[in-house]
Design an enzyme around this catalytic site. Structure first.
Site, short mmCIF file in Angstrom:
data_model
loop_
_atom_site.label_atom_id
_atom_site.label_comp_id
_atom_site.label_asym_id
_atom_site.label_seq_id
_atom_site.Cartn_x
_atom_site.Cartn_y
_atom_site.Cartn_z
N LYS A 182 15.79 44.24 38.99
CA LYS A 182 17.03 44.00 39.74
C LYS A 182 16.70 43.71 41.20
CE LYS A 182 19.98 46.42 42.08
NZ LYS A 182 20.31 45.40 43.11
N GLU A 257 8.81 53.73 47.03
CA GLU A 257 8.28 53.35 48.34
C GLU A 257 9.48 53.25 49.26
OE1 GLU A 257 7.84 51.78 51.26
OE2 GLU A 257 6.69 49.99 50.73
N CYS A 291 8.84 47.81 55.96
CA CYS A 291 8.82 49.27 55.74
C CYS A 291 7.73 49.95 56.55
CB CYS A 291 8.69 49.58 54.26
SG CYS A 291 7.37 48.68 53.47
P1 ADP Z 1 19.62 48.70 52.13
O1 ADP Z 1 20.68 49.72 52.38
O2 ADP Z 1 18.78 48.36 53.30
O3 ADP Z 1 20.13 47.49 51.44
P2 ADP Z 1 18.88 50.07 49.73
O4 ADP Z 1 17.90 51.17 49.54
O5 ADP Z 1 20.33 50.39 49.64
O6 ADP Z 1 18.57 49.39 51.12
O7 ADP Z 1 18.59 48.89 48.69
C1 ADP Z 1 17.37 48.66 48.04
C2 ADP Z 1 17.65 48.37 46.57
O8 ADP Z 1 18.23 49.52 45.98
C3 ADP Z 1 18.62 47.23 46.31
O9 ADP Z 1 18.19 46.50 45.18
C4 ADP Z 1 19.91 47.96 46.03
O10 ADP Z 1 20.81 47.22 45.24
C5 ADP Z 1 19.40 49.17 45.28
N1 ADP Z 1 20.31 50.32 45.29
C6 ADP Z 1 21.17 50.71 46.25
N2 ADP Z 1 21.85 51.81 45.89
C7 ADP Z 1 21.43 52.13 44.65
C8 ADP Z 1 21.76 53.18 43.72
N3 ADP Z 1 22.67 54.11 44.01
N4 ADP Z 1 21.11 53.20 42.54
C9 ADP Z 1 20.17 52.28 42.24
N5 ADP Z 1 19.83 51.28 43.06
C10 ADP Z 1 20.44 51.19 44.25
#
Ligand code: ADP
Ligand code: MG
Length: 493
Positions: A182, A257, A291
């Site tokens: 994803k 990470e 990062c």
């Molecule tokens: P940012 O807030 O900088 O976009 P995130 O950590 O939210 O960083 O996003 C990194 C990845 O994690 C993206 O692919 C996002 O869709 C996914 N993501 C965000 N929230 C969730 C969640 N609750 N469960 C699984 N994946 C998530």
């Protein structure tokens, strides 16, 4: 298609079980060019139903499909062919990556080269997954076999979209796993373009599935799915913590990470010119959306004042511009959300420390999420701008007295991804390296990353390692096999 969307905007489908499909709800969401703020594509808005379909396809491909019986040699060749396709299409992929992330085209070209190199590296490693013969004392042979974990759910961020995809897909495929990837909702299109070649290079249907959706509606069901055996995540610490909790119910293997607040440490004896370059490159490369960004610039007091002045002088000359302009060194931030986040930290910083340079939006651009490279100095390590990951071009310069002081400040962080040390004294360099709690430490450089070497963090920067032989280990289970060589009955009764 939602109203207001231009007709030349491409609508993508996603890739499940070797087929191009819409989301089951038929909904899509827009993808933007952050330099123009315009919609450049529409992609399927996948939810739990679509996740179920993708996981079912990956599970079938793992258990019944030809992938399970494909030899390591052939898996390797598949990855080599994919690497070739990527190299042949570098210009197209780099342009899409630059348009969608805002990163400079020259850097996007490096990224795509690294994507191909990553598939090549793991293509080679596929035939080097070795077992052991364990020296047990009985008349028996004990073997250790390495086997693929199964279905891998892979959730990646938006800063290096296709490269983060490669870091996860390549070792998983080399190990013999099947995948549901994803991409981040902001930057899904290069992964979808790559999916065009997956069947041609010899990946059977279901081995790689690429689904596009948001974190909570698509990422979370992927993490929770009982048929997903392992989750690999790169992203924010906040989401990483949620993922560990969600993965607990099904005892999934997890690697994380999660970024950092990496110290870039400059001793007074460092080569001054190289040091200034290293400080700026360390924190402003890729607009600071890295990062391992060297966002805490620790400078020894005798050179502190001169150092801040020299950083400011050079920062003013960094060329901000359109992502596709070959002279651009910094483009816009990836999204409106990220822009707002960085702008708010710029304001927090003005209250917590002294502003040396930047501090706002880059106003020469009429449109786009451009912010100025920003330098705060006299920052206390307890300030929010020194503790929280900003993920943008904001440097916090912190003075220190001596080696002991530098190490203390460097380690005083919840994070431990990366660090760098600049000095001409090899003994001091190594003492500092050993004292620092971080997964990667550079001496007299910051940021070079190699597919051959491990990548990952200490403390709240996550756990597990990507890249190199360490990366493939995270996709392998360990099986012990005992072969009895004693022809007599056990004689227990
Ligand atoms: P940012 O807030 O900088 O976009 P995130 O950590 O939210 O960083 O996003 C990194 C990845 O994690 C993206 O692919 C996002 O869709 C996914 N993501 C965000 N929230 C969730 C969640 N609750 N469960 C699984 N994946 C998530
Ligand atoms: Mg988020």
């Amino acid at each position: 298609m939602p109203g207001g969307v231009k007709t030349d905007v491409k609508t993508y489908q996603m890739y499940i079980n070797g087929e191009w499909v819409a989301s089951q709800s038929n909904k899509t969401f827009p993808v933007y060019d952050p330099s123009t703020e315009e919609v450049i594509a529409q992609v399927p808005d996948a939810n739990a139903e679509d996740v179920n379909r993708a996981v079912a396809s990956a599970k079938a491909a793992f258990e019944d499909g030809p992938w399970a019986t494909t030899t390591a040699q052939e898996r390797g060749r598949v990855l080599f062919r994919l690497a070739d396709k990527i190299r042949q299409n570098t210009a197209m992929l780099a342009e899409l990556e630059a348009r969608n992330t805002g990163k400079p085209i020259v850097e996007a070209e490096y990224d795509i080269g690294d994507v191909a190199t990553c598939f090549e590296y793991y293509g080679g490693l596929a035939t080097k997954i070795l077992g052991y013969v364990n020296p047990v004392p009985d008349n028996a042979m004990s073997l250790t076999l390495k086997e693929p974990i199964g279905v891998a759910g892979q959730i990646i961020p938006w800063n290096y979209p296709l490269l983060m995809g490669a870091w996860k897909l390549a070792p998983a495929l080399a190990a013999g796993c099947t995948c549901v990837l994803k991409p981040a909702e902001q930057t899904p299109i290069t992964a979808l373009e790559m999916a065009n070649w997956l069947a041609d290079v010899g990946l059977p249907p279901g081995v790689v599935n690429i689904i596009t959706g948001f974190g909570e509606s698509c990422g979370a069901p992927l993490v929770q799915h009982p048929d997903v055996n392992k989750v690999a995540f790169t992203g924010s610490a906040a989401v990483g913590k949620i993922i560990v909790k969600m993965a607990a119910d099904t005892v999934k293997r997890v690697t994380l990470e999660l970024g950092g607040k990496s110290p870039n440490i400059f001793f007074a004896d460092a080569d001054f010119e190289a040091a200034i370059d290293g400080a700026l490159f360390g924190v402003f490369i890729n607009q600071g959306e890295v990062c391992s960004a060297g966002s805490r610039v620790l400078v020894q007091k005798p050179i502190y004042k001169k150092f801040v002045d020299a950083m400011v002088e050079k920062a003013k000359k960094i060329k901000l511009g359109a992502p596709l302009d070959r002279d651009t060194k910094m483009g816009p931030l990836v999204s409106k959300d990220q822009y707002d986040r960085v702008r708010s930290y710029q304001e927090v910083g003005k209250k917590e420390a002294k502003l040396a340079s930047g501090g706002g939006r880059a106003e020469k651009f009429a449109k786009g999420y451009y912010v100025e490279p920003t330098i705060f100095y006299d920052v206390d390590n307890s300030a929010r701008i020194a503790r929280e990951e900003i993920f943008g071009p904001v440097a916090t310069v912190i003075p220190f007295d001596d080696e002991k002081d530098a190490v203390k400040i460097a380690n005083d962080s919840p994070y431990g991804l990366a660090a760098a040390v600049w000095t001409r004294d090899i003994f001091k360099a190594f003492r500092t390296v050993k004292a620092i709690r971080a997964g990667i430490v550079w001496i007299n450089h910051m940021q070079p990353t190699y597919v051959e070497a491990p990548w990952g963090g200490y403390k709240q920067s996550g756990f597990g390692r990507e890249l190199g032989p360490w990366g493939i280990e995270e996709y392998l289970e360990t099986k012990q096999v005992h072969i009895n060589l004693n022809e007599q009955p056990i004689g227990w009764y």
